[in-house]
Scaffold this motif. Structure first.
Motif, PDB file in Angstrom:
ATOM      1  N   LEU A   1      -5.257   4.712  -5.008  1.00 14.79           N
ATOM      2  CA  LEU A   1      -6.506   4.258  -4.393  1.00 14.79           C
ATOM      3  C   LEU A   1      -6.306   3.458  -3.107  1.00 14.79           C
ATOM      4  O   LEU A   1      -6.930   3.746  -2.080  1.00 14.79           O
ATOM      5  CB  LEU A   1      -7.326   3.426  -5.389  1.00 14.79           C
ATOM      6  CG  LEU A   1      -7.987   4.206  -6.515  1.00 14.79           C
ATOM      7  CD1 LEU A   1      -8.628   3.234  -7.516  1.00 14.79           C
ATOM      8  CD2 LEU A   1      -9.020   5.178  -5.977  1.00 14.79           C
ATOM      9  N   ALA A   2      -5.460   2.443  -3.141  1.00 13.64           N
ATOM     10  CA  ALA A   2      -5.266   1.599  -1.956  1.00 13.64           C
ATOM     11  C   ALA A   2      -4.647   2.395  -0.816  1.00 13.64           C
ATOM     12  O   ALA A   2      -5.075   2.284   0.339  1.00 13.64           O
ATOM     13  CB  ALA A   2      -4.393   0.393  -2.296  1.00 13.64           C
TER      14      ALA A   2
ATOM     15  N   TYR B   1       0.833  -1.206   0.000  1.00 12.64           N
ATOM     16  CA  TYR B   1       0.000   0.000   0.000  1.00 12.64           C
ATOM     17  C   TYR B   1       0.867   1.255   0.000  1.00 12.64           C
ATOM     18  O   TYR B   1       0.581   2.222  -0.713  1.00 12.64           O
ATOM     19  CB  TYR B   1      -0.936   0.021   1.209  1.00 12.64           C
ATOM     20  CG  TYR B   1      -1.828  -1.196   1.356  1.00 12.64           C
ATOM     21  CD1 TYR B   1      -2.367  -1.842   0.249  1.00 12.64           C
ATOM     22  CD2 TYR B   1      -2.121  -1.709   2.613  1.00 12.64           C
ATOM     23  CE1 TYR B   1      -3.178  -2.962   0.394  1.00 12.64           C
ATOM     24  CE2 TYR B   1      -2.932  -2.824   2.772  1.00 12.64           C
ATOM     25  CZ  TYR B   1      -3.451  -3.447   1.656  1.00 12.64           C
ATOM     26  OH  TYR B   1      -4.257  -4.547   1.807  1.00 12.64           O
TER      27      TYR B   1
ATOM     28  N   PHE C   1      -6.312  -1.943  -4.689  1.00 11.85           N
ATOM     29  CA  PHE C   1      -7.470  -1.350  -4.026  1.00 11.85           C
ATOM     30  C   PHE C   1      -8.427  -2.439  -3.557  1.00 11.85           C
ATOM     31  O   PHE C   1      -8.929  -2.409  -2.423  1.00 11.85           O
ATOM     32  CB  PHE C   1      -8.150  -0.368  -4.970  1.00 11.85           C
ATOM     33  CG  PHE C   1      -9.286   0.411  -4.375  1.00 11.85           C
ATOM     34  CD1 PHE C   1      -9.267   0.836  -3.057  1.00 11.85           C
ATOM     35  CD2 PHE C   1     -10.377   0.753  -5.153  1.00 11.85           C
ATOM     36  CE1 PHE C   1     -10.315   1.570  -2.512  1.00 11.85           C
ATOM     37  CE2 PHE C   1     -11.425   1.494  -4.628  1.00 11.85           C
ATOM     38  CZ  PHE C   1     -11.400   1.896  -3.306  1.00 11.85           C
TER      39      PHE C   1
END
Length: 172
Positions: free
Chosen positions: A59-60, A10, A141
């Protein structure tokens, strides 16, 4: 071990998103400087590819840090039991939707590769290259959402909860 690997993925995705944002800035600066020297440089396509990569790689990372837009008006006022049910439902629906998206983005990437799709601009870049970045970002994500689903099912706070930080809810 898995916790550290996921958190590292991440974080790496967040750094990649930042690098692509820098890439947008660089392409714009190159275009401005080139114009001052009466040279035409079309950086629109490169900036667009950097934008797609930055968006999906980010996103993640932003999800895990609670930076996605969430409507907490109702959830914030729920008691612990119903809040947990609501969080499980949210993670299930979001996870299903993002997994569906990931499947189709990956499929599109393979199709672009198989058909030799090339961007129509001056770069004439094979479409599968930026689509591969989008695919990786969407898959990360989906993993982040499912990661939080597992955490909520285990009775822990999700990483995106504004009252906790990911490292607080995953102490093992």
């Amino acid at each position: 071990m898995i916790r550290r690997v996921l958190d590292s993925l991440y974080e790496a995705a967040g750094y990649l998103a930042a690098l692509f944002l820098i890439g947008i800035g660089v392409t714009i600066v190159v275009q401005v400087v080139a114009r001052t020297m009466s040279v035409t440089v079309d950086s629109t396509e490169a900036a667009g590819l950097c934008l797609a990569a930055a968006t999906f790689f980010g996103l993640a990372h932003t999800f895990r840090h609670g930076a996605h837009v969430r409507i907490t008006l109702v959830v914030g006022h729920l008691p612990a039991g119903p809040k947990r049910v609501f969080e499980v439902f949210n993670c299930l629906v979001a996870g299903a939707a993002v997994c569906f998206l990931a499947w189709h983005v990956i499929e599109l990437t393979f199709q672009s590769y198989a058909y030799n799709d090339v961007s129509p601009g001056l770069l004439a870049m094979p479409f599968w290259i930026p689509q591969a970045g989008v695919s990786v970002g969407v898959v990360l994500f989906a993993v982040a959402i499912l990661d939080d689903l597992v955490q909520v099912l285990r009775g822990r706070a999700p990483s995106y909860d504004g009252d906790t930080h990911p490292e607080d809810s995953h102490a093992e």
